[in-house]
Each structure stands twice: as C-alpha cells, then as structure tokens.
Design a protein around this motif. Sequence first.
Motif, PDB file in Angstrom:
ATOM      1  N   PRO A  22       0.815  -1.231   0.000  1.00  0.00           N
ATOM      2  CA  PRO A  22       0.000   0.000   0.000  1.00  0.00           C
ATOM      3  C   PRO A  22       0.844   1.275   0.000  1.00  0.00           C
ATOM      4  CG  PRO A  22      -0.027  -1.054   2.158  1.00  0.00           C
ATOM      5  CD  PRO A  22       0.608  -2.031   1.215  1.00  0.00           C
ATOM      6  N   GLN A  23       2.062   1.188   0.494  1.00  0.00           N
ATOM      7  CA  GLN A  23       2.962   2.343   0.510  1.00  0.00           C
ATOM      8  C   GLN A  23       3.934   2.337  -0.675  1.00  0.00           C
ATOM      9  OE1 GLN A  23       2.269   4.581   2.817  1.00  0.00           O
ATOM     10  NE2 GLN A  23       0.739   3.145   3.643  1.00  0.00           N
ATOM     11  N   GLY A  24       3.733   1.402  -1.589  1.00  0.00           N
ATOM     12  CA  GLY A  24       4.634   1.291  -2.731  1.00  0.00           C
ATOM     13  C   GLY A  24       5.774   0.326  -2.443  1.00  0.00           C
ATOM     14  N   VAL A  25       6.462  -0.092  -3.482  1.00  0.00           N
ATOM     15  CA  VAL A  25       7.598  -1.008  -3.329  1.00  0.00           C
ATOM     16  C   VAL A  25       8.751  -0.264  -2.664  1.00  0.00           C
ATOM     17  CG1 VAL A  25       9.277  -2.452  -4.537  1.00  0.00           C
ATOM     18  CG2 VAL A  25       6.918  -2.305  -5.389  1.00  0.00           C
ATOM     19  N   PRO A  26       9.316  -0.801  -1.589  1.00  0.00           N
ATOM     20  CA  PRO A  26      10.436  -0.131  -0.920  1.00  0.00           C
ATOM     21  C   PRO A  26      11.603   0.118  -1.869  1.00  0.00           C
ATOM     22  CG  PRO A  26       9.590  -1.930   0.415  1.00  0.00           C
ATOM     23  CD  PRO A  26       8.923  -2.048  -0.927  1.00  0.00           C
ATOM     24  N   GLU A  27      12.301   1.197  -1.635  1.00  0.00           N
ATOM     25  CA  GLU A  27      13.433   1.551  -2.486  1.00  0.00           C
ATOM     26  C   GLU A  27      14.518   0.493  -2.457  1.00  0.00           C
ATOM     27  OE1 GLU A  27      13.706   4.003  -4.561  1.00  0.00           O
ATOM     28  OE2 GLU A  27      11.753   4.879  -4.068  1.00  0.00           O
ATOM     29  N   THR A  28      14.553  -0.277  -1.369  1.00  0.00           N
ATOM     30  CA  THR A  28      15.605  -1.296  -1.226  1.00  0.00           C
ATOM     31  C   THR A  28      15.348  -2.535  -2.085  1.00  0.00           C
ATOM     32  OG1 THR A  28      14.423  -2.173   0.699  1.00  0.00           O
ATOM     33  CG2 THR A  28      16.184  -0.566   1.119  1.00  0.00           C
ATOM     34  N   GLU A  29      14.153  -2.631  -2.659  1.00  0.00           N
ATOM     35  CA  GLU A  29      13.826  -3.809  -3.471  1.00  0.00           C
ATOM     36  C   GLU A  29      13.861  -3.488  -4.961  1.00  0.00           C
ATOM     37  OE1 GLU A  29      10.787  -6.587  -2.341  1.00  0.00           O
ATOM     38  OE2 GLU A  29      10.389  -5.491  -0.485  1.00  0.00           O
ATOM     39  N   ASP A  30      14.240  -4.494  -5.738  1.00  0.00           N
ATOM     40  CA  ASP A  30      14.275  -4.374  -7.196  1.00  0.00           C
ATOM     41  C   ASP A  30      12.845  -4.437  -7.721  1.00  0.00           C
ATOM     42  OD1 ASP A  30      14.306  -5.116  -9.994  1.00  0.00           O
ATOM     43  OD2 ASP A  30      16.426  -5.586  -9.768  1.00  0.00           O
ATOM     44  N   ARG A  31      12.358  -3.353  -8.320  1.00  0.00           N
ATOM     45  CA  ARG A  31      10.965  -3.289  -8.770  1.00  0.00           C
ATOM     46  C   ARG A  31      10.644  -4.344  -9.826  1.00  0.00           C
ATOM     47  NH1 ARG A  31       8.129   1.279  -7.339  1.00  0.00           N
ATOM     48  NH2 ARG A  31       9.315   2.783  -6.111  1.00  0.00           N
ATOM     49  N   ASP A  32      11.573  -4.583 -10.745  1.00  0.00           N
ATOM     50  CA  ASP A  32      11.330  -5.591 -11.776  1.00  0.00           C
ATOM     51  C   ASP A  32      11.225  -6.984 -11.158  1.00  0.00           C
ATOM     52  OD1 ASP A  32      11.323  -3.703 -13.770  1.00  0.00           O
ATOM     53  OD2 ASP A  32      13.444  -3.973 -14.276  1.00  0.00           O
ATOM     54  N   ALA A  33      12.093  -7.268 -10.189  1.00  0.00           N
ATOM     55  CA  ALA A  33      12.061  -8.574  -9.531  1.00  0.00           C
ATOM     56  C   ALA A  33      10.762  -8.747  -8.746  1.00  0.00           C
ATOM     57  CB  ALA A  33      13.268  -8.730  -8.604  1.00  0.00           C
ATOM     58  N   VAL A  34      10.333  -7.678  -8.077  1.00  0.00           N
ATOM     59  CA  VAL A  34       9.079  -7.724  -7.332  1.00  0.00           C
ATOM     60  C   VAL A  34       7.911  -7.970  -8.278  1.00  0.00           C
ATOM     61  CG1 VAL A  34       7.436  -6.360  -5.980  1.00  0.00           C
ATOM     62  CG2 VAL A  34       9.870  -6.310  -5.411  1.00  0.00           C
ATOM     63  N   HIS A  35       7.908  -7.264  -9.404  1.00  0.00           N
ATOM     64  CA  HIS A  35       6.830  -7.431 -10.385  1.00  0.00           C
ATOM     65  C   HIS A  35       6.772  -8.867 -10.886  1.00  0.00           C
ATOM     66  CE1 HIS A  35       4.014  -6.422 -13.586  1.00  0.00           C
ATOM     67  NE2 HIS A  35       4.794  -7.092 -14.416  1.00  0.00           N
ATOM     68  N   GLN A  36       7.936  -9.448 -11.154  1.00  0.00           N
ATOM     69  CA  GLN A  36       7.965 -10.816 -11.653  1.00  0.00           C
ATOM     70  C   GLN A  36       7.450 -11.796 -10.609  1.00  0.00           C
ATOM     71  OE1 GLN A  36       8.602 -11.770 -14.860  1.00  0.00           O
ATOM     72  NE2 GLN A  36       7.753 -13.682 -14.069  1.00  0.00           N
ATOM     73  N   ARG A  37       7.815 -11.560  -9.347  1.00  0.00           N
ATOM     74  CA  ARG A  37       7.317 -12.427  -8.276  1.00  0.00           C
ATOM     75  C   ARG A  37       5.800 -12.329  -8.155  1.00  0.00           C
ATOM     76  NH1 ARG A  37      11.641 -10.424  -5.098  1.00  0.00           N
ATOM     77  NH2 ARG A  37      10.152  -9.209  -3.836  1.00  0.00           N
ATOM     78  N   ILE A  38       5.287 -11.117  -8.306  1.00  0.00           N
ATOM     79  CA  ILE A  38       3.840 -10.919  -8.212  1.00  0.00           C
ATOM     80  C   ILE A  38       3.123 -11.664  -9.344  1.00  0.00           C
ATOM     81  CG2 ILE A  38       1.987  -9.214  -8.440  1.00  0.00           C
ATOM     82  CD1 ILE A  38       3.824  -7.234  -6.989  1.00  0.00           C
ATOM     83  N   VAL A  39       3.618 -11.509 -10.559  1.00  0.00           N
ATOM     84  CA  VAL A  39       2.999 -12.176 -11.710  1.00  0.00           C
ATOM     85  C   VAL A  39       3.040 -13.692 -11.529  1.00  0.00           C
ATOM     86  CG1 VAL A  39       3.223 -12.633 -14.183  1.00  0.00           C
ATOM     87  CG2 VAL A  39       3.438 -10.290 -13.323  1.00  0.00           C
ATOM     88  N   THR A  40       4.186 -14.219 -11.077  1.00  0.00           N
ATOM     89  CA  THR A  40       4.315 -15.659 -10.848  1.00  0.00           C
ATOM     90  C   THR A  40       3.315 -16.134  -9.796  1.00  0.00           C
ATOM     91  OG1 THR A  40       6.671 -15.637 -11.425  1.00  0.00           O
ATOM     92  CG2 THR A  40       5.884 -17.490 -10.106  1.00  0.00           C
ATOM     93  N   HIS A  41       3.204 -15.365  -8.719  1.00  0.00           N
ATOM     94  CA  HIS A  41       2.276 -15.704  -7.644  1.00  0.00           C
ATOM     95  C   HIS A  41       0.820 -15.686  -8.139  1.00  0.00           C
ATOM     96  CE1 HIS A  41       0.598 -15.821  -3.581  1.00  0.00           C
ATOM     97  NE2 HIS A  41      -0.188 -14.818  -3.932  1.00  0.00           N
ATOM     98  N   LEU A  42       0.462 -14.657  -8.899  1.00  0.00           N
ATOM     99  CA  LEU A  42      -0.905 -14.543  -9.395  1.00  0.00           C
ATOM    100  C   LEU A  42      -1.237 -15.661 -10.382  1.00  0.00           C
ATOM    101  CD1 LEU A  42      -1.150 -10.672  -9.860  1.00  0.00           C
ATOM    102  CD2 LEU A  42      -2.253 -12.058  -8.092  1.00  0.00           C
TER     103      LEU A  42
END
Length: 234
Positions: free
Chosen positions: A177-197
């Motif tokens: 809800p506060q956005g992806v933390p700056e410490t995390e790779d946004r592309d990697a997070v997006h890929q994990r989300i897509v895989t999970h969904l």
Amino acid sequence: MNLLCKTLFETAGRALCPLVIFGLILLGGCARERTPEDVLLQVGDQTITLSEYDQSVRMAKEEAFPGERQVDPEMLADLHLRVFNQLSEELVLASYAADRGIMVSPAELEAAVDAIKADYPDDTFEETLLENAVSFPLWKRRLQARLLAEKVIRETLVDEMRITPEDVAEYHATYYPQGVPETEDRDAVHQRIVTHLRRNKGEAGYEAWIADLEKNYPVAINQTVWESYMQDTP
C-alpha cells in the motif's frame, strides 16, 4: 521426510466422483487370482499395475503416518482412495503430455533424485525404501511421473494464465500500500507478483481443467482387480 514428490497443486484429496462423471471405464476380468503385474489403471498406452499401486500406497502411508504400525481403518481407506485418484490423474496428464511432446529429460530426473538423496545420510535412502517394501526403480518411476505432472500443469495451465494490470494493481494495493520499498528491485518484485498470481489462478482453475482432460483421456479401471485388492487389504 517426504518420499513422494508433491505435484504443483494438491490433487490427491479429490473424491472419486469426478472420475465417474468424466469418462470412467470399468474393465471386466475373468474370475482368477490377481497378480502384482495385473493392470489396475490405464489411459491409452499408459498403465499402472497393481504392484505399482500397492507400493505407492506404502510410500504415501509412510509419508502420512511415519513409523505407525496400526492406522485407523477409515484413515487408511481414505489414503487408498487419494492415491488411487492421484495415480489416475497422473495417467491422464502423462497421456496429455505425450500428445503435446512434453517430457522429463534424464538429466532433470537425475537432478531431482540427487536432490532428494542429499537429504539422507549415506546409503540410508534406499534402506528407507526397502523398509517399506518399495523398490528404488519403482520409486524413481513414480518420481518421474510426478515431475511430468508438475511440468504439464505448469506449462499448459499456469504459464497460460493471463495476468491483467488490474490484477497487479490489486496485489500492490493489498501488499504494497505504501509502494515497493526503495531497497527492493521493482522488476524482480513485479515478476514475483505475476508468478504468484498465475499460480493462484492456475490452482483455482485446476479442477475444471483436469475434468476437461478426463473427458478426452478417460481412465479405465480393472474393477475385478480393484475390488479383490480392497477386500484383501486390512
């Protein structure tokens, strides 16, 4: 320690009813003494013998009730039925895989075997199988069948699930809800989300998907062998 490699989704708990509804075929047989090599289940050229079923039950029993000599009869009957359904689905998936040219390579199989053996001290893995009257060659064939089932489900169901921007936005609203933390790779997070969904959508659609496959790949059951086996099983 798991002796059975689990499929991508937990399918062993399905009731027998879907098989009856979607194309179950009963194979008759003359009244003769059954043998371990009698075919119990068949889909096209793919078969499961009585011996393979019995040893699969032994593996599942050791996994579910490790070290227990006496198991509640109702729980044991449920385990028999879950293994029966699991093997039936694997035969359906194997036939479907053969038609689509999907296979588990020798290298993939050996890597999986080595990974499982690595969790055991020297020489104790095969000893564990023998304690449960399960041969290593059969265990390896069962592992290959489970790996193939995983691959078929992943490649023809999960990977084909369409993930919309709205799906991703909803996930972000719930978990970031506060956005992806700056410490995390946004592309990697997006890929994990897509895989999970995709996995979640695949799991939700699995029942209808496998039911459709069972219409095209009906499971033939040797009723004589099955009934005789269950009558003799304590």
